[in-house]
Motif scaffolding. Sequence first.
Motif, PDB file in Angstrom:
ATOM      1  N   THR A   1      -0.250  12.815  -3.116  1.00 14.87           N
ATOM      2  CA  THR A   1      -1.293  13.782  -3.455  1.00 14.87           C
ATOM      3  C   THR A   1      -0.770  15.179  -3.759  1.00 14.87           C
ATOM      4  OG1 THR A   1      -1.624  14.286  -1.103  1.00 14.87           O
ATOM      5  CG2 THR A   1      -3.004  12.545  -2.062  1.00 14.87           C
TER       6      THR A   1
ATOM      7  N   GLU B   1       0.800  -1.222   0.000  1.00 16.21           N
ATOM      8  CA  GLU B   1       0.000   0.000   0.000  1.00 16.21           C
ATOM      9  C   GLU B   1       0.833   1.274   0.000  1.00 16.21           C
ATOM     10  OE1 GLU B   1      -0.775   0.148   4.844  1.00 16.21           O
ATOM     11  OE2 GLU B   1      -2.428  -0.252   3.458  1.00 16.21           O
ATOM     12  N   ARG B   2       2.129   1.175   0.312  1.00 12.70           N
ATOM     13  CA  ARG B   2       2.995   2.354   0.275  1.00 12.70           C
ATOM     14  C   ARG B   2       4.143   2.176  -0.711  1.00 12.70           C
ATOM     15  NH1 ARG B   2       1.134   6.724   1.207  1.00 12.70           N
ATOM     16  NH2 ARG B   2       3.057   7.622   2.010  1.00 12.70           N
TER      17      ARG B   2
ATOM     18  N   LEU C   1      -1.764   7.961  -7.412  1.00  8.63           N
ATOM     19  CA  LEU C   1      -2.545   9.041  -6.809  1.00  8.63           C
ATOM     20  C   LEU C   1      -3.140   8.639  -5.460  1.00  8.63           C
ATOM     21  CD1 LEU C   1      -4.390  10.463  -9.957  1.00  8.63           C
ATOM     22  CD2 LEU C   1      -2.515  11.522  -8.687  1.00  8.63           C
ATOM     23  N   ALA C   2      -3.286   7.351  -5.230  1.00  7.67           N
ATOM     24  CA  ALA C   2      -3.790   6.888  -3.936  1.00  7.67           C
ATOM     25  C   ALA C   2      -2.746   7.059  -2.834  1.00  7.67           C
ATOM     26  CB  ALA C   2      -4.205   5.421  -4.033  1.00  7.67           C
ATOM     27  N   GLU C   3      -1.475   7.182  -3.227  1.00  7.84           N
ATOM     28  CA  GLU C   3      -0.391   7.306  -2.249  1.00  7.84           C
ATOM     29  C   GLU C   3       0.197   8.708  -2.163  1.00  7.84           C
ATOM     30  OE1 GLU C   3       2.671   4.366  -2.175  1.00  7.84           O
ATOM     31  OE2 GLU C   3       1.414   2.892  -3.194  1.00  7.84           O
TER      32      GLU C   3
ATOM     33  N   ARG D   1      -3.961   5.604 -11.013  1.00  4.65           N
ATOM     34  CA  ARG D   1      -4.775   5.639  -9.799  1.00  4.65           C
ATOM     35  C   ARG D   1      -4.009   5.115  -8.580  1.00  4.65           C
ATOM     36  NH1 ARG D   1     -10.142   6.734 -10.198  1.00  4.65           N
ATOM     37  NH2 ARG D   1     -10.998   6.957 -12.308  1.00  4.65           N
ATOM     38  N   ALA D   2      -3.168   4.119  -8.789  1.00  4.33           N
ATOM     39  CA  ALA D   2      -2.384   3.577  -7.676  1.00  4.33           C
ATOM     40  C   ALA D   2      -1.429   4.630  -7.121  1.00  4.33           C
ATOM     41  CB  ALA D   2      -1.611   2.344  -8.139  1.00  4.33           C
TER      42      ALA D   2
ATOM     43  N   GLN E   1      -4.763   2.021 -14.188  1.00  3.92           N
ATOM     44  CA  GLN E   1      -4.491   1.352 -12.913  1.00  3.92           C
ATOM     45  C   GLN E   1      -3.241   1.914 -12.243  1.00  3.92           C
ATOM     46  OE1 GLN E   1      -4.568  -2.679 -14.573  1.00  3.92           O
ATOM     47  NE2 GLN E   1      -6.231  -3.205 -13.167  1.00  3.92           N
TER      48      GLN E   1
END
Length: 229
Positions: free
Chosen positions: A186, A11-12, A182-184, A179-180, A176
Amino acid sequence: MKGKSVCGRDERMWKRIYDTLERTFPSFAVDEWWGVTDPFARMAGSVLVQNTTWTNAEKALDRLREAGLLEPAALAGETAERLAEVIRPAGFQRAKSAALLGLAGWVLKQGGVDRLRRSADGTDELRRQLLLLKGIGQETADTILAYALNRPAISGDAYSRRLWQRLTGEVLSYEQVRRAILAELTEAEDLRRLHGLIVEHGKAFCLKRSPRCSACPFADDCRDFHDSI
């Protein structure tokens, strides 16, 4: 990145990739990497570099500058035929001249580059509008948003997808990967730097053919490298 394997989802992971690349390329600077700082020149460059090298795109940018066409109003008032001749070094000049004219018209309709950079419209809305323009695809739109309009945007380009696939074994689409990331991350500046650093890493180590894996900062944790030895 040693001590935490990157072989698989994490996740990071993109944040740790970013930190590793910052240490690998400590002198990296976005403005020097681009070679141009004017926002509209970066917009034009984002179109011109499609399906060619930056060297060719830069030659076309220089010709636009010499012709006095690196300004939205001047460019929008030019004929497609003459514009195609000016940007000939970039190739695909008919398609790119149409894209440049559409982009210049959109910028003028929005009140100019400065107003766009201060626009209350969200990044997703500006992206939607850019993607409606002829000749502006996802990568071009995201590059314009990130480097010309200072928005929190990043492209899921071939360099990013290749890096992810080699590290994890997963094949992801443009969207994909985008988005991955941008999820981490910002912050607009972090996203600009990460993209540029990924490109630099791809050119220095993670080449499409004959990658220089043994010298790569991710060698200890790269699935593709370990599968090859």
